[in-house]
Design an enzyme around this catalytic site. Sequence first.
Site, PDB file in Angstrom:
ATOM      1  N   HIS A 195      54.256 -16.698  54.582  1.00 51.88           N
ATOM      2  CA  HIS A 195      53.433 -15.588  55.121  1.00 51.88           C
ATOM      3  C   HIS A 195      52.374 -16.132  56.045  1.00 51.88           C
ATOM      4  O   HIS A 195      51.268 -15.891  56.232  1.00 51.88           O
ATOM      5  CB  HIS A 195      52.591 -15.075  53.764  1.00 51.88           C
ATOM      6  CG  HIS A 195      53.380 -14.354  53.050  1.00 51.88           C
ATOM      7  ND1 HIS A 195      54.220 -13.348  52.897  1.00 51.88           N
ATOM      8  CD2 HIS A 195      53.899 -14.983  51.547  1.00 51.88           C
ATOM      9  CE1 HIS A 195      55.030 -13.136  51.807  1.00 51.88           C
ATOM     10  NE2 HIS A 195      54.650 -14.178  51.025  1.00 51.88           N
TER      11      HIS A 195
ATOM     12  N   SER B  61      53.734 -24.669  83.734  1.00 53.94           N
ATOM     13  CA  SER B  61      52.959 -23.159  84.271  1.00 53.94           C
ATOM     14  C   SER B  61      52.650 -23.436  85.637  1.00 53.94           C
ATOM     15  O   SER B  61      52.271 -24.608  85.950  1.00 53.94           O
ATOM     16  CB  SER B  61      51.848 -23.164  83.285  1.00 53.94           C
ATOM     17  OG  SER B  61      50.976 -22.130  83.616  1.00 53.94           O
TER      18      SER B  61
END
Length: 533
Positions: free
Chosen positions: A236, A360
């Site tokens: 989780h 990038s």
Amino acid sequence: MEIGANCRVLDQPPFLCAAKGFQLSKEPSTIFRNGSFYKPPTNFYCKAILNDFQVPMEKKKVNVIHELSSLVALSPLDGRYWGKVKDLAPYLSEYGLIFFRVLVEIKWLVKLSEIPEIIEVPRFSKDASSFLLGIIDNFCEDDALEIKKIERVTNHDVKAVEYFLKQRCQSHPEISKVLEFFHFSCTSEDINNLAHGLMLKESLENVMLPFMDKLTNAISTMAKDNACIPILCRTHGQPASPSTLGKEMAIFAVRLGRERSEVSKVKIMGKFAGAVGNYNAHLVAYPNVNWPKVAEEFVNSLGLSFNPYVTQIETHDYMAKLFFTIVRYNNILIDFDRDIWGYISLGYFKQITKVGEIGSSTMPHKVNPIDFENSEGNLGVANGALAQLSEKLPISRWQRDLTDSTVLRNMGVGLGHSLLAYKSTLQGISKLQVNESRINEDLDQSWEVLAEPIQTVMRRYGVPEPYEKLKELTRGKTVTKESIRRFIEGLELPKEAKTNLLELTPHSYVGAAVELARDVDMALNLVNRGELF
């Protein structure tokens, strides 16, 4: 064919010419156009004799180089990614379909010559057999283009193959006597279903399965190399009991190996039973021939499994099974891609940089996990195509409708995007470097994960409310090595049990993970033998 007064010549970019099946030439040439000789101004030249194809003369000429053909491709598989998927082209392209149709037609004629009851087709001599098999062995793009030219007249692709073979064989004195036995008692789908089966068989054996094996081997190597490196697990998204990096990789190796094994087990089937699957015409022409047995022998001789219960088409159920199995394989690989993406985000992996490569356009520091993202995206596209094939192909109205024909031409889409994804994942794996210092940092800050073993030992020795006591100690609180040790020292436990707990750390609390990772090859061998799962 010579250029004459009744012909027009196209000087257009090669991708337009190739789409029409015209020959290309890279050398300058003077060609006849609009009643006068004309020299094209481009860096490449397309000489195409046009009869029924008209090119508007008012269209502006475009000077291009050969690479433009990839820039205008509607499918990125045939454009941007061509270099990575071209290994599938000989099998799953239009060329591949035509080639396998030719193979089936020739093999069927040879089979007929071996049936004693068909005296009209005597057993071929060594020379005739070599001539026929030579058409297969020497088949090339020019042959495929010739068949496409015939198709423009017939408007029927399978009939064009038959006519091509008759033209090619009419010069041979022995074969020319039995030309009408090409396509004997066949419906087009007898030829097509076997061609499609061979397309899948060859593409799987020569391309797809080997790359699946490369993936399994690469990930199993990761498992063994990192068998002893502990990592903090997350359930989780929250810190959970530790494992080892190797064991988490071993899970994916075994999962992928299992589905790869299932892919290889799917029987690729074929039919050869005529117009509605009953050998109607066969039995009228030669009632004493055991046609079902002949058909089974013929289909098996091509390396395919025989399907005796069919309509005009092979029912495509095996295709649904095959494509859905590949979808399952791809889904597991998506799971792997996302996990690796997450580990990179956490800093558990660094990526080897490449000189000149940009992560990038605005942030120079970035090294993005683009290979795993590319893989995930292409797997999604592949699964969409493969799922549609799986859902549609087993459905056909009554004894046959044509909806499967255009759909089957997209097998290369699903497998092509799958192959592209496999290569992207492999490339991504090759760039990974384990960042043990970052992994250790997470473990050092997660002493709360020892709450599980402590409360389990407390249960064994009858300490009351062990779960509740550890919940009070750890939940929503900062847990340190010191606080855990104080808690253990205050417990009423046997000395040996307390000593073992005090020696436990997040780094050592990995259970059988090391052994599971090291045994990954053994598990894969069991999977391949069908003895595991």
